[in-house]
Each structure stands twice: as C-alpha cells, then as structure tokens.
Scaffold this motif. Sequence first.
Motif, short mmCIF file in Angstrom:
data_model
loop_
_atom_site.label_atom_id
_atom_site.label_comp_id
_atom_site.label_asym_id
_atom_site.label_seq_id
_atom_site.Cartn_x
_atom_site.Cartn_y
_atom_site.Cartn_z
N LYS B 111 0.86 -1.18 0.00
CA LYS B 111 0.00 0.00 0.00
C LYS B 111 0.90 1.23 0.00
N VAL B 112 0.75 2.05 -1.01
CA VAL B 112 1.58 3.25 -1.13
C VAL B 112 0.70 4.47 -0.93
N ALA B 113 1.12 5.36 -0.04
CA ALA B 113 0.31 6.56 0.23
C ALA B 113 1.12 7.82 -0.04
N ILE B 114 0.43 8.86 -0.49
CA ILE B 114 1.07 10.17 -0.57
C ILE B 114 0.27 11.16 0.27
N VAL B 115 0.98 12.16 0.75
CA VAL B 115 0.36 13.25 1.51
C VAL B 115 0.45 14.51 0.65
N GLU B 116 -0.67 15.17 0.46
CA GLU B 116 -0.69 16.39 -0.34
C GLU B 116 -1.26 17.55 0.47
N GLY B 117 -1.06 18.75 -0.05
CA GLY B 117 -1.63 19.93 0.60
C GLY B 117 -0.58 20.91 1.10
N ASP B 118 0.69 20.50 1.09
CA ASP B 118 1.74 21.41 1.57
C ASP B 118 2.13 22.43 0.51
N ASP B 119 1.86 22.09 -0.76
CA ASP B 119 2.32 22.95 -1.84
C ASP B 119 1.30 24.07 -2.08
N ILE B 120 1.67 25.31 -1.73
CA ILE B 120 0.73 26.43 -1.88
C ILE B 120 1.17 27.40 -2.98
N PHE B 121 2.09 26.92 -3.84
CA PHE B 121 2.62 27.79 -4.89
C PHE B 121 1.50 28.41 -5.74
N ASP B 122 0.50 27.60 -6.08
CA ASP B 122 -0.58 28.11 -6.93
C ASP B 122 -1.66 28.87 -6.16
N ARG B 123 -1.51 28.93 -4.83
CA ARG B 123 -2.55 29.57 -4.00
C ARG B 123 -2.08 30.87 -3.39
N VAL B 150 8.87 34.58 -7.07
CA VAL B 150 8.75 33.38 -6.23
C VAL B 150 8.71 32.14 -7.12
N THR B 151 9.51 31.12 -6.76
CA THR B 151 9.61 29.91 -7.58
C THR B 151 9.07 28.66 -6.89
N ALA B 152 8.85 28.72 -5.59
CA ALA B 152 8.26 27.59 -4.87
C ALA B 152 7.72 28.09 -3.54
N ALA B 153 6.66 27.46 -3.05
CA ALA B 153 6.09 27.84 -1.75
C ALA B 153 5.47 26.60 -1.12
N ASN B 154 6.03 26.20 0.01
CA ASN B 154 5.55 24.97 0.66
C ASN B 154 5.41 25.16 2.16
N VAL B 155 4.41 24.50 2.72
CA VAL B 155 4.12 24.57 4.15
C VAL B 155 4.80 23.38 4.85
N TYR B 156 5.46 23.66 5.96
CA TYR B 156 6.02 22.57 6.76
C TYR B 156 4.89 21.93 7.55
N ILE B 157 4.30 20.86 6.97
CA ILE B 157 3.16 20.24 7.63
C ILE B 157 3.63 19.23 8.67
N GLY B 158 2.70 18.78 9.50
CA GLY B 158 3.05 17.96 10.65
C GLY B 158 2.76 16.48 10.46
N ALA B 310 1.71 23.25 23.62
CA ALA B 310 0.87 23.30 22.41
C ALA B 310 1.59 24.08 21.31
N PRO B 311 1.42 23.64 20.06
CA PRO B 311 2.06 24.37 18.96
C PRO B 311 1.40 25.72 18.73
N THR B 312 2.06 26.55 17.95
CA THR B 312 1.50 27.86 17.60
C THR B 312 0.35 27.65 16.60
N PRO B 313 -0.50 28.66 16.41
CA PRO B 313 -1.60 28.50 15.43
C PRO B 313 -1.15 28.67 13.98
N THR B 314 0.15 28.78 13.77
CA THR B 314 0.64 28.96 12.40
C THR B 314 1.59 27.82 12.01
N TYR B 315 1.66 27.59 10.70
CA TYR B 315 2.70 26.72 10.14
C TYR B 315 3.79 27.62 9.57
N LYS B 316 5.01 27.06 9.54
CA LYS B 316 6.07 27.77 8.82
C LYS B 316 5.93 27.48 7.33
#
Lengths: 112, 456
Positions: B111-123, B150-158, B310-316
């Motif tokens: 079973k291979v899984a991917i996680v998406e949603g960190d890439d906000i370049f288009d948003r 800007v050439t890339a924009a990604n969120v450090y997700i948890g 507790a973590p902050t309400p923001t992601y880097k």
Amino acid sequence: MARVQLFSIAIARSGDKGAGSNVGIMAKTPELYEFLAANLTADVVKDYFKEICLGEVTRYELPNLQSLNFILEDSLGGGGTETLITDAQGKVHGPGLLHLEMDVPDALLSAA
Amino acid sequence: MSSDKIVRVANAQGFWGDSLLGPLRLVEEGPVDYLTFDYLAEITMSIMQKQKMRDPNAGYARDFVSMLSMILPTCKAKGIKVIANAGGVNPRGCLEAIEGVIREAGLSGFKVAIVEGDDIFDRIDELVGSGETFANLDTGEALSTVRDRVTAANVYIGAKPIVEALEEGADIIVTGRASDPSLVLAPLIYEFGWSMDDYDKMAAGTIMGHILECGAQCTGGNYTGWRDVPDYANIGYPVAEAKADGSFVITKHENTGGLVTVETVTSQLLYELGDPENYLGPDCIADFTSIQVAQDGENRVAVSGIKGRAPTPTYKVSMSYANGYKILGTLCIAGPDAIDKANLLAEMVFKRVARHGVDIPEEDRFLELFGTNVMYKGLVPANDQPHELMMRLGARGEDRKALDVIGTEIVPLITSGPPGITGFAGGRPRATEVVGYWPALIDKEKVSTSILVREV
C-alpha cells in the motif's frame, strides 16, 4: 590556572540559521559547564568572532545538557544559498570556537 | 498494549545526496520497524519546482525511487515501513514512479500513500487576498518585494496526515514538505496511540526526529571528538528505540562503525538549534532544556524527561525566489608572494572584464584567498606568506551575461600574469542562478492536507 584551548574542555557543533549561524558547545564535566556558563559570555564570543560575525551574538543556557548555544547573526557573508564564501553554512564555526584560549582552574582540568 | 513495547525508527537519509549505503545497510544489518528519509532542504524545493516546469512528471527525489527498488524485497520480508519526504513538489509523480518500480521488480501487496496539501505555490495570491501577509520571518520585509520572482512555496506540515496514512495500512508513505521530525513522530503516534494533545509525547517524538534527521551526525559524524570514533568508513546510521512513555534510546546496529555517546548525541541536539526552550514545530513546541541524556551501555544513549507545549496556530512556510546570479572561478597560486600575486590576478580580471565593456561594481565582487584563514578569519593567526593558496574569485549580479564574461578571463591569467599559477579544473565557469530563501508563516486553518492510498 592554565591557559588552554576550549578543545581540551568541550565539544562543539555549528550550523546555519538563515543569514547567521548557531554554535553549540558542551562542557566535558558539570564543573566545566559552570565555568563556561560564568566565563564564556555572549560578549566574549562576539569579540572572538568579530571578523566573521557582523551582527549580534545571543547566548542560551542548557544546563541539562552541560551546554551553551550561541546565535551568531550575520555570520555567513549573506544567506546560505546566496553567499560565495567557502563555509556557507557556518559548519566550521563550532570547531573554530574550540580554538579559543581561556584561563581554566587546574582543579577543573584534571577532571576533563 | 504492553508498556515495554519498543518501536524502532531508523533514519537512512540525512539530506538529498546522502550515501546510498544508509538504507541498503540499515534494512540488512539489524532490526528496524520504520525507515525514514529526509530529502528536503530549503533549496531543494526550488530545484524540484524547476524540474517540474521542464517536465510535469518530474519534481520529486528520483533517486529515492531507484533506491526503493533495491530495498523493497527486504522491507517486504521484514515488515519495514518507509516514510519519506521525497515527494518534493510532485508527490503524485513520485507515487506513479513507485508503482512502476514495484511492478518492475515483480513485487505486489504494497500500500503506497502520498500526503498532499503542503504545496501552496498556486494559491499564494488567493491566500494573500484572504489576509496572509507572508512577511519575511527573518527580515520583516513584505512579500511584494519578491512576489513576481517566487519559484516555490511549501508549508512545513506535521505528523497528522502521515498517521492517517499509517491507519489506512500504508507500507510506503511519501510526503512533500513535511517537517523532518514529523516523519519520525508520526509512527510513534500511530504505534503507541498517543493523543496529539499530549504535548510532552509530541515533543519527545519531535526531539527524537531532530536527533535522527541528519543521519550519521548523531553516530559520530561531524563530531569534534572524532579521534575517539572507530571505523568511520563503516559508520552506522542511527536507530531509535522508542517506548510508549516518550523515552527512547539512540543506538546503531551491531558491527557498524561510529560512536553513540552522550557527547555525539548532544552534538546533534545542538545542531541548528535556536532558542532551546522554544523549538517550534507543526506538532508542538519542544523544550530542549528538559531533555535528560544518559549513557545506557556501549553505543546506547537513553533520552527522557522531555517536555512540550501546544504548537503555535501557524505553520512555517518555505518560499524560494529568483535572486539574480553568481559566478565563481578558482585558480591555485604558488609562492613566493602568493598573496600579492593573487591580488594582482583579481585586479587583472576585473580590469580586463571592463575592457569588454562590463562593469562589475565593487560591492558585487568576491575574492577569497583560501589558505589565508578564510574559514577561521580572526580566530587563529593567519600565515602571511603561504607557499600555496587557492584564489576563489567571482561576483554577484542581476546580469547573467555580464557575469559570464568574468568566466572567460580567469584561465588566460595562467599565461598572461605572474608565474606559478596552476590548478585550473572544470572548464570555464558560468554564472548560475541564486535561489533566495523566504521563510514566512501561514494560519493553520488555511492549510488542508489529504492522503491518497493505492494498492500495488
């Protein structure tokens, strides 16, 4: 009292933090940690690195790890990806700090 | 659940380009439950974004996929699960490539899984419209100063989406810009049933991840006590044995080189550390002043007592942007008078470049005479008459063609200037793009992650 390089009483590691670097230093004994905490101040480190670190030096204490952590602002000749200098990530700032000479009480040295 | 259950997590890759021997040896040489791979440095996302622009199927760590084909039979036989942030800016492309190598190897039942949603370049523009400023975290500058570059924009997700993938039974999980320690924390949450509100546990897993994330840097690599380290060529990659109470042991497999002591582990705890009481991550704020470290037998270090909040309400957010160009050439210069000769050569280059009609302003020029204490400037006395040194000469600028002219005037120095100049290698240097790094924050509410699981 003997004048020694920090190599003989501590270990160190450094890395980049944006346009600056961090230098962590761990004393070899609890007594040597007390000595470093009292004597290796942010001012001493700033003066020592004055030709490399153009910004401020901030010190943090981690007594649980017998360690001090120094943040050297503006110490990489620009940002990590932008600078042309050889040590773009500040990898040698840690070993560099260990060249610093300090006068250390003999009693502390015998235990190191 | 038995309280003495142990989960073994090993990190096989400290960065994109780390030795292939890490994963190949870890799966063979001793017990491992989870193998993690850390591929993404700040600059990596930008390189991958460029690869994807040229080829829509690219933009992930291709060498991860080829490496995977070598270890998968062993992972299958031993039940080792793989978690990697190898997806870069194209986790789906990575998923398809992984499916390909599994089939090619004649394997099945993964079973291979991917996680998406960190890439906000288009948003970015949509998010700016909704109130996100993306001001530079280091300098406070407004994003508008670099927005069009800007050439890339990604969120450090948890860890959360990785845990979800594990709950779905995934054997291989690939993320984009997941925070490095979260790759290690996630299997602990899954295995021990930790609540993500239990911040001491989140901090324990995060700090375990911090120790592992640079591979052999906690087993004797880059250690100032290096003379005490045996068998560097055979250095073992780190394995952490975690317990449900949040304590863990850092070790390495039997019969490997390297050294695991309080000193080698503490060295890595101090690596790239900022304010120790406030180590910010997506899953918690970890307190490095709470960590207790003790030797627990040969090449075993016990870590316990870790506290978190507790973590902050923001992601880097990590953005990269095009920030002009740079060029660098090198020549080797023998003495006597090596320093004087090097300074003359540098002056010659910029005067000759000017004859081509190219003006390189003083502040954009770069000259480093390696051998005169450039790394230890001011820390130890310099040799004022070195018998040999390396001239590293270059410039920064916005005009790529102008910088390339510098590259044409370095080799001719060997025949046109003072004597004893040699060691030119690697052809005429060319200007390369400078990738600027732009750290920022984003409200966690604005980021939603999702997983995709496929059976092969």
